[in-house]
Write a protein that holds these residues in place. Structure first.
Motif, short mmCIF file in Angstrom:
data_model
loop_
_atom_site.label_atom_id
_atom_site.label_comp_id
_atom_site.label_asym_id
_atom_site.label_seq_id
_atom_site.Cartn_x
_atom_site.Cartn_y
_atom_site.Cartn_z
N LEU A 1 -5.81 -3.38 -5.00
CA LEU A 1 -4.62 -3.13 -4.52
C LEU A 1 -3.65 -3.65 -5.42
O LEU A 1 -2.74 -3.40 -6.31
CB LEU A 1 -4.24 -3.19 -3.40
CG LEU A 1 -2.46 -3.05 -2.92
CD1 LEU A 1 -2.27 -1.46 -3.37
CD2 LEU A 1 -2.59 -3.14 -1.60
N ARG B 1 0.83 -1.24 0.04
CA ARG B 1 -0.08 -0.04 -0.03
C ARG B 1 0.78 1.21 0.08
O ARG B 1 0.65 2.16 -0.46
CB ARG B 1 -0.86 0.24 1.28
CG ARG B 1 -2.07 -1.02 1.03
CD ARG B 1 -2.86 -0.69 2.40
NE ARG B 1 -3.80 -1.91 2.53
CZ ARG B 1 -4.82 -2.12 1.60
NH1 ARG B 1 -5.34 -1.30 0.80
NH2 ARG B 1 -5.70 -2.91 1.82
N GLY C 1 -2.58 3.70 -3.04
CA GLY C 1 -2.77 2.51 -2.56
C GLY C 1 -3.53 2.43 -1.06
O GLY C 1 -3.95 1.36 -0.62
#
Length: 171
Positions: free
Chosen positions: A144, A130, A136
């Motif tokens: 994602l 992320r 993200g």
């Protein structure tokens, strides 16, 4: 496909992109051409604005501008269809704010850095992914992974175009 762009007076840049394996680089060759055009225009602008200088500060500043130009060109070529490209465009537009926050991060005392490093080691792989993919932080895990795959393809395209430019000028 040959992309011929007139950037410098009386000199045209020819990039032979046909020799690259377009399937592994990008699913859309128009996107690669769009990135190339945008990036070369940005490089020409950087060259016009900043005279050639050998000082360490000027070289560092020019490298940073080239990096930002590459990311902005890549995100603009992809457009607003992907979350990572929207996040990248937003980050580039607000880079002055990012620079100020980076300066603050540098000023953190040594013991705070040690605590931050320990915390970073405890972060799991999903959180690390992320952090690496622009935008993200606000995605669910399936989205994602999809955005990560597209981001990797775009980065691969960016590297190949930049290598072609470097090869052209080194010969």
């Amino acid at each position: 496909m040959v992309v011929c762009l007139s950037i410098y007076p009386k000199k045209s840049l020819q990039l032979y992109l046909a020799s690259m394996n377009s399937k592994s680089l990008s699913s859309n060759p128009c996107r690669k051409t769009s990135f190339t055009r945008r990036f070369l225009r940005a490089l020409a602008e950087i060259r016009r604005e900043e005279p050639n200088s050998s000082s360490h500060v000027d070289i560092s500043r020019r490298c940073q501008r080239i990096k930002v130009a590459a990311y902005a060109s890549m995100a603009s070529a992809v457009g607003s269809k992907r979350a990572w490209s929207r996040a990248m465009i937003c980050k580039v537009r607000n880079r002055a704010i990012c620079r100020a926050s980076m300066r603050q991060k540098i000023k953190i005392s040594k013991w705070k850095k040690a605590v931050a490093n320990k915390h970073r080691r405890d972060v799991n792989q999903e959180d690390e992914l992320r952090r690496l993919v622009p935008g993200g932080k606000s995605m669910d895990f399936c989205k994602l992974l999809e955005e990560t795959a597209h981001y990797i393809k775009s980065l691969t395209t960016q590297v190949q175009v930049m290598r072609s430019i470097a090869d052209y000028y080194s010969t």
